[in-house]
Motif scaffolding. Structure first.
Motif, PDB file in Angstrom:
ATOM      1  N   MET A  44       0.834  -1.206   0.000  1.00 44.06           N
ATOM      2  CA  MET A  44       0.000   0.000   0.000  1.00 44.06           C
ATOM      3  C   MET A  44       0.870   1.257   0.000  1.00 44.06           C
ATOM      4  O   MET A  44       0.512   2.272  -0.610  1.00 44.06           O
ATOM      5  N   ILE A  45       2.019   1.195   0.676  1.00 45.23           N
ATOM      6  CA  ILE A  45       2.943   2.334   0.668  1.00 45.23           C
ATOM      7  C   ILE A  45       3.400   2.620  -0.760  1.00 45.23           C
ATOM      8  O   ILE A  45       3.413   3.772  -1.212  1.00 45.23           O
ATOM      9  N   THR A  47       1.847   1.913  -3.530  1.00 45.15           N
ATOM     10  CA  THR A  47       0.709   2.457  -4.277  1.00 45.15           C
ATOM     11  C   THR A  47       0.527   3.942  -3.986  1.00 45.15           C
ATOM     12  O   THR A  47       0.368   4.762  -4.901  1.00 45.15           O
ATOM     13  N   TYR A  48       0.563   4.312  -2.715  1.00 47.25           N
ATOM     14  CA  TYR A  48       0.351   5.715  -2.344  1.00 47.25           C
ATOM     15  C   TYR A  48       1.497   6.604  -2.815  1.00 47.25           C
ATOM     16  O   TYR A  48       1.274   7.759  -3.210  1.00 47.25           O
ATOM     17  N   GLN A  51       0.741   7.318  -6.364  1.00 43.19           N
ATOM     18  CA  GLN A  51      -0.401   8.217  -6.495  1.00 43.19           C
ATOM     19  C   GLN A  51      -0.043   9.652  -6.129  1.00 43.19           C
ATOM     20  O   GLN A  51      -0.546  10.611  -6.735  1.00 43.19           O
ATOM     21  N   MET A  52       0.853   9.807  -5.150  1.00 37.29           N
ATOM     22  CA  MET A  52       1.219  11.143  -4.686  1.00 37.29           C
ATOM     23  C   MET A  52       2.459  11.681  -5.395  1.00 37.29           C
ATOM     24  O   MET A  52       2.974  12.734  -5.043  1.00 37.29           O
ATOM     25  N   VAL A  72       4.598   9.707   3.776  1.00 35.23           N
ATOM     26  CA  VAL A  72       3.635   8.774   3.175  1.00 35.23           C
ATOM     27  C   VAL A  72       3.606   7.470   3.957  1.00 35.23           C
ATOM     28  O   VAL A  72       2.529   6.911   4.226  1.00 35.23           O
ATOM     29  N   VAL A  76       0.243   5.921   5.713  1.00 36.94           N
ATOM     30  CA  VAL A  76      -0.314   4.620   5.335  1.00 36.94           C
ATOM     31  C   VAL A  76      -0.311   3.653   6.518  1.00 36.94           C
ATOM     32  O   VAL A  76      -1.336   3.018   6.823  1.00 36.94           O
ATOM     33  N   ALA A  80      -4.126   4.558   7.470  1.00 33.47           N
ATOM     34  CA  ALA A  80      -5.020   3.657   6.731  1.00 33.47           C
ATOM     35  C   ALA A  80      -5.006   2.222   7.257  1.00 33.47           C
ATOM     36  O   ALA A  80      -6.053   1.669   7.621  1.00 33.47           O
TER      37      ALA A  80
END
Length: 266
Positions: A44-45, A47-48, A51-52, A72, A76, A80
């Motif tokens: 997930m890290i 992915t973020y 995205q950022m 980030v 996460v 999240a």
């Protein structure tokens, strides 16, 4: 009071079913085992970060962690993922509470040896166990993300396997690594079999022969580190299969149990 540290890797968190969370609550309510969850969040890290539009580089397969990347990572892990786990435990009737290694100075960190190459990645110098114990006394299930502070209030990202091992050492707790595979697998007669018991010497051989590789290496290293500090039991089990945690606590042959002393496969 008996403690069980449950380490959930970032790649498995999204695969964990309602049964897993029910079993964690059963440990506390029926088995009188106090669960403590330590989790990661690598996928997930990644992915973020994309995205950022935060640029990341890798050295020897490890993510170079700048303060910008850490913003980030902390969002996460401590946001999240941590709150997702807390929410799912609460849905099963538990009192779960999320925290990171920063809260209450739970973890005191030092930089890893090659920090000049990979940035703010740390190891745990000390676990202030009384922070976790205060939560447990109030009947909470602690859910811990592996972010820590070091000198000059610098944040560090900690490998979740290392963090789980350190918490288990501090509490003298059993340690269970939750995976999406049933344990360490070896090939025999053309088929893959679960290695139900293994020891330090065999693990080193399996690393050399690349049977153990990738993310499993820090896992088994963290397991051995915990055992050297008198953690009573360490296993790797499949967290997706129903009732695995209960079977583990009941002493059934599930996953791979790791020991320091030599085991026989006769």
């Amino acid at each position: 009071m008996e403690y069980l540290v449950i380490k959930c890797g970032g790649s498995i968190v999204k695969q964990l079913t309602e049964d897993f969370y029910k079993n964690v609550v059963r440990l506390q309510k029926e088995k009188q085992i106090t669960p403590i969850i330590v989790h990661g969040g690598g996928p997930m890290i990644t992915t973020y970060l994309k995205q950022m539009d935060v640029t990341t580089t890798f050295v020897d397969g490890l993510r170079v962690t700048t303060n910008e990347v850490l913003d980030v990572v902390e969002m996460v892990l401590s946001g999240a993922i941590n709150k997702q786990i807390v929410r799912k435990l609460n849905n099963q009737g538990a009192k779960a509470i999320g925290m990171s290694g920063i809260d209450g100075n739970l973890f005191e960190a030092v930089p890893v040896k090659n920090a000049d190459r990979i940035g703010y990645v740390g190891n745990i110098k000390k676990v202030n166990a009384e922070v976790v114990e205060a939560m447990i006394e109030q009947n909470y299930i602690p859910v811990i993300s592996p972010i820590a502070l070091g000198e000059n209030n610098q944040r560090y990202n900690i490998n979740a396997d290392i963090a789980a091992s350190a918490v288990a050492q501090a509490l003298q707790a059993k340690l269970c690594f939750i995976s999406d595979i049933p344990g360490i697998l070896i090939e025999k007669d053309g088929k893959k079999h679960i290695l139900h018991e293994t020891d330090e010497q065999e693990i080193e051989q399996l690393i050399q022969t690349k049977v153990i590789y990738g993310g499993m290496i820090p896992k088994v290293r963290a397991a051995l580190m915990a055992l050297e500090k008198n953690v009573p039991q360490v296993s790797i089990v499949n967290g997706i299969k129903p009732d695995t945690l209960i079977d583990f606590i009941d002493g059934k042959k599930v996953g791979t149990m790791i020991q320091l002393k030599e085991v026989s496969h006769a």
